[in-house]
Design a protein around this motif. Structure first.
Motif, mmCIF file in Angstrom:
data_model
loop_
_atom_site.group_PDB
_atom_site.id
_atom_site.type_symbol
_atom_site.label_atom_id
_atom_site.label_comp_id
_atom_site.label_asym_id
_atom_site.label_seq_id
_atom_site.Cartn_x
_atom_site.Cartn_y
_atom_site.Cartn_z
ATOM 1 N N LYS A 67 0.838 -1.198 0.000
ATOM 2 C CA LYS A 67 0.000 0.000 0.000
ATOM 3 C C LYS A 67 0.871 1.246 0.000
ATOM 4 C CE LYS A 67 -4.186 -1.655 0.414
ATOM 5 N NZ LYS A 67 -5.538 -1.158 0.576
ATOM 6 N N LEU A 82 -7.703 -4.191 8.131
ATOM 7 C CA LEU A 82 -7.638 -4.732 6.772
ATOM 8 C C LEU A 82 -7.089 -3.754 5.741
ATOM 9 C CD1 LEU A 82 -10.909 -6.791 6.260
ATOM 10 C CD2 LEU A 82 -8.576 -7.570 5.891
ATOM 11 N N HIS A 90 -2.304 -9.583 6.832
ATOM 12 C CA HIS A 90 -3.459 -9.207 6.020
ATOM 13 C C HIS A 90 -4.215 -10.437 5.537
ATOM 14 C CE1 HIS A 90 -5.489 -8.478 2.126
ATOM 15 N NE2 HIS A 90 -6.054 -7.537 2.842
ATOM 16 N N ARG A 94 -8.079 -11.144 6.495
ATOM 17 C CA ARG A 94 -9.031 -11.163 5.392
ATOM 18 C C ARG A 94 -9.817 -12.480 5.430
ATOM 19 N NH1 ARG A 94 -10.317 -7.620 0.678
ATOM 20 N NH2 ARG A 94 -11.686 -8.992 -0.421
ATOM 21 N N ARG A 323 -0.081 2.601 -4.464
ATOM 22 C CA ARG A 323 0.796 1.474 -4.171
ATOM 23 C C ARG A 323 2.247 1.940 -4.200
ATOM 24 N NH1 ARG A 323 -3.420 -0.461 -3.220
ATOM 25 N NH2 ARG A 323 -4.314 -2.430 -3.923
ATOM 26 N N ARG A 392 -6.481 -7.162 -2.723
ATOM 27 C CA ARG A 392 -6.913 -6.048 -1.878
ATOM 28 C C ARG A 392 -8.235 -5.444 -2.347
ATOM 29 N NH1 ARG A 392 -2.731 -5.291 2.020
ATOM 30 N NH2 ARG A 392 -4.497 -4.361 3.085
ATOM 31 N N CYS A 394 -12.020 -4.390 -2.570
ATOM 32 C CA CYS A 394 -12.906 -4.015 -1.474
ATOM 33 C C CYS A 394 -13.674 -5.234 -0.959
ATOM 34 C CB CYS A 394 -13.898 -2.966 -1.970
ATOM 35 S SG CYS A 394 -15.095 -2.513 -0.724
HETATM 36 C C1 HEM Z 1 -19.337 2.555 -2.763
HETATM 37 C C2 HEM Z 1 -18.745 2.112 -1.686
HETATM 38 C C3 HEM Z 1 -17.317 1.651 -1.598
HETATM 39 C C4 HEM Z 1 -16.248 1.929 -2.419
HETATM 40 C C5 HEM Z 1 -16.219 2.809 -3.663
HETATM 41 C C6 HEM Z 1 -15.104 1.215 -1.877
HETATM 42 C C7 HEM Z 1 -13.844 1.211 -2.465
HETATM 43 C C8 HEM Z 1 -12.782 0.459 -1.999
HETATM 44 C C9 HEM Z 1 -11.514 0.319 -2.685
HETATM 45 C C10 HEM Z 1 -11.135 0.964 -4.013
HETATM 46 C C11 HEM Z 1 -10.722 -0.493 -1.934
HETATM 47 C C12 HEM Z 1 -9.315 -0.968 -2.281
HETATM 48 C C13 HEM Z 1 -8.248 -0.008 -1.848
HETATM 49 C C14 HEM Z 1 -6.881 -0.431 -2.328
HETATM 50 O O1 HEM Z 1 -6.731 -1.373 -3.097
HETATM 51 O O2 HEM Z 1 -5.908 0.232 -1.926
HETATM 52 C C15 HEM Z 1 -11.491 -0.849 -0.749
HETATM 53 C C16 HEM Z 1 -11.014 -1.635 0.278
HETATM 54 C C17 HEM Z 1 -11.748 -1.952 1.404
HETATM 55 N N1 HEM Z 1 -13.076 -1.664 1.629
HETATM 56 FE FE1 HEM Z 1 -14.308 -0.659 0.402
HETATM 57 N N2 HEM Z 1 -15.489 0.547 -0.749
HETATM 58 C C18 HEM Z 1 -16.833 0.774 -0.542
HETATM 59 C C19 HEM Z 1 -17.625 0.263 0.464
HETATM 60 C C20 HEM Z 1 -17.162 -0.534 1.490
HETATM 61 C C21 HEM Z 1 -17.999 -1.123 2.522
HETATM 62 C C22 HEM Z 1 -19.515 -0.996 2.607
HETATM 63 C C23 HEM Z 1 -17.155 -1.792 3.370
HETATM 64 C C24 HEM Z 1 -17.465 -2.583 4.618
HETATM 65 C C25 HEM Z 1 -18.628 -2.792 5.111
HETATM 66 C C26 HEM Z 1 -15.805 -1.625 2.867
HETATM 67 C C27 HEM Z 1 -14.663 -2.127 3.468
HETATM 68 C C28 HEM Z 1 -13.420 -2.158 2.868
HETATM 69 C C29 HEM Z 1 -12.256 -2.801 3.470
HETATM 70 C C30 HEM Z 1 -12.199 -3.464 4.847
HETATM 71 C C31 HEM Z 1 -11.202 -2.675 2.550
HETATM 72 C C32 HEM Z 1 -9.789 -3.223 2.692
HETATM 73 C C33 HEM Z 1 -9.754 -4.603 2.067
HETATM 74 C C34 HEM Z 1 -8.419 -5.277 2.056
HETATM 75 O O3 HEM Z 1 -7.396 -4.637 1.788
HETATM 76 O O4 HEM Z 1 -8.393 -6.496 2.303
HETATM 77 N N3 HEM Z 1 -15.858 -0.869 1.720
HETATM 78 N N4 HEM Z 1 -12.746 -0.274 -0.828
#
Ligand code: HEM
Length: 449
Positions: A67, A82, A90, A94, A323, A392, A394
């Motif tokens: 990251k 996370l 991680h 996860r 990244r 990674r 979402c």
């Molecule tokens: C429209 C709504 C959402 C968008 C646009 C969004 C977008 C993203 C994106 C782009 C990432 C990846 C970031 C990366 O690769 O650096 C991410 C990761 C994550 N999101 Fe979402 N997200 C949304 C809603 C949610 C919701 C509703 C939750 C939980 C209830 C959530 C929890 C997470 C978590 C925990 C990660 C980290 C995952 C990992 O690295 O294993 N997100 N999100």
């Protein structure tokens, strides 16, 4: 085919970028620049706007990336949740959290999402004012939803406190990434101290929730109970208290602000596109006929879903994904040294005319199967990545899509939202893509039938 690359040097260019980052990256996308490289001092930044290369960074060669600095700098706030953890830690976290988002669970969450939205609709019906600050209401709604579904806790009473702390957390996150703050140790220390204080404020609420689960675990069937019950063969808990709090805080933060922004932008776009709004209303009338939506309705609401996708295309809440390369890396003919920063910007790529005919137009029909305007057959899978991709990606992607579709359906059945007169709308690219001013709408009741 050779890449279209642009190289820029020097701090004045950095200021130009920072002054209006979405205009800057949007322009790179509109001009179909595949790779943009910026260098000044020790900074070496690559913006990648090419679906094949995006796929390589996020999926095929993901082992070569960690990251970006911005997220690493936010560890005083987010700890090892996370979003921020790496490697084996991680992977384990996860694995533990993933079952909380399985489709059988989504059906359970769906009921709660619809009920929360129905409560909001009732409140709006009682509201005497003609206008509503929809951006704030969407934050309140999504915060309540994430609290109830994943933690069985109604944080509405605490909403203003938790909400304010989370907003402060995001503000600190942005400030923390100001180069001045990073270069001047006292400023950095002050920022980190504020981050920890803010975290303490939210922790108090989270600890209460965790304690409740500890006292009577059999009473709960949510994501937090899954995380808490995970243990190895020896019966030792996988998650320390510290990690558990990191995870809860991360999910609260990541799980409400993004979806709230997505919803606000969708209302904004609908209010500017009466023909799309009319099609949405027609679909809701035909499929639901005035009753509340359910999980089984998801596949029957393709236009509503298309509205959400098209809003995520034009206003992706996660407008940059960053990244850092661990070892030297090649972008086709371009050599990138280890330690270079990468940014992938859905905001840029989603406006590139190579992948999107008339990219600036709001056209949900692009997403409709069996519609002559459908474009999905010809589009590269990685021209659209509002939720990232790869290991990674979402974790809440399907949750968020369902939440947004259900919320729009349940609200649009009852109200027509039109932007209040004189309302200024300006992009405010922070950690997520917000609007600079609260978005106030006129809310008119409509006949749902
Ligand atoms: C429209 C709504 C959402 C968008 C646009 C969004 C977008 C993203 C994106 C782009 C990432 C990846 C970031 C990366 O690769 O650096 C991410 C990761 C994550 N999101 Fe979402 N997200 C949304 C809603 C949610 C919701 C509703 C939750 C939980 C209830 C959530 C929890 C997470 C978590 C925990 C990660 C980290 C995952 C990992 O690295 O294993 N997100 N999100």
């Amino acid at each position: 085919v050779a890449l279209k690359a642009e190289y820029v040097r020097g701090y004045p260019e950095l200021f130009r970028f920072r002054k209006d980052p979405t205009a800057y990256v949007g322009d790179l996308g509109r001009r179909s620049v595949d790779v943009w490289n910026f260098r000044a001092g020790w900074r070496n930044l690559f913006l990648v706007n090419n679906p094949e290369l995006i796929q390589n960074v996020l999926v095929t060669h993901d082992w070569n990336f960690i990251k970006g600095r911005a997220l690493r700098n936010s560890k005083p706030m987010l700890g090892e949740g996370l979003l921020t953890s790496e490697g084996e830690l991680h992977r384990r976290q996860r694995r533990l959290a993933q079952p909380g988002f399985h489709s059988a669970r989504l059906a359970l969450y769906c009921n709660q999402i619809v009920n929360c939205t129905a409560d909001l609709v009732e409140e709006w019906k009682r509201n005497e004012d003609e206008t509503v600050s929809v951006s704030e209401e969407m934050m309140r709604l999504t915060l309540r939803i994430v609290g109830l579904t994943l933690f069985s806790a109604d944080v509405t009473k605490e909403a203003s406190r938790v909400g304010a702390s989370l907003t402060e957390a995001l503000r600190l996150f942005v400030r923390n990434n100001n180069p001045l703050v990073q270069m001047i140790p006292p400023l950095k220390r002050m920022n980190d101290r504020r981050a920890r204080e803010t975290r303490h404020g939210i922790e108090a609420v989270l600890l209460e929730i965790v304690e409740k689960h500890r006292r009577s675990p059999e009473q709960f069937n949510d994501m937090l109970s899954l995380l808490m019950s995970s243990h190895d063969e020896m019966g030792t808990s996988y998650m320390s208290n510290e990690l558990l709090l990191d995870e809860c805080l991360t999910i609260f933060l990541a799980g409400h602000e993004t979806t709230a922004n997505a919803l606000s932008w969708a209302w904004y776009l609908l209010s500017n596109h009466p023909e799309a709004e009319a099609k949405l209303h027609a679909e809701l009338a035909q499929v639901l006929g005035g009753r509340l939506p359910t999980f089984d309705d998801m596949p029957r609401l393709p236009y509503t879903t298309a509205v959400v996708r098209e809003s995520l295309r034009l206003f992706p809440p996660a407008w940059v994904i960053s990244r850092e390369a661990v070892t030297p890396y090649r972008l086709e003919e371009i050599e990138v040294p280890a330690g270079a920063n990468f940014i992938l910007s859905p905001f840029a790529t989603h406006r590139d005319p190579r992948f999107w005919p008339e990219p600036e137009s709001f056209r949900p029909e692009r997403w409709m199967e069996n519609d002559p305007a459908n474009e999905s057959a010809t589009r590269h899978r990685f021209a659209f990545f509002p939720f990232g991709a790869g290991t990674r990606v979402c974790i809440g992607e399907h949750f968020a899509m369902m939440e947004a579709v259900m919320a729009i359906a349940a609200i649009a059945q009852n109200f027509r939202l039109s932007l209040a007169s004189g309302q200024k709308v300006e992009l405010w690219p922070q950690m997520t893509l917000r609007s600079r001013h609260p978005m106030v709408f006129r809310v008119e009741p409509r006949n749902a039938g």
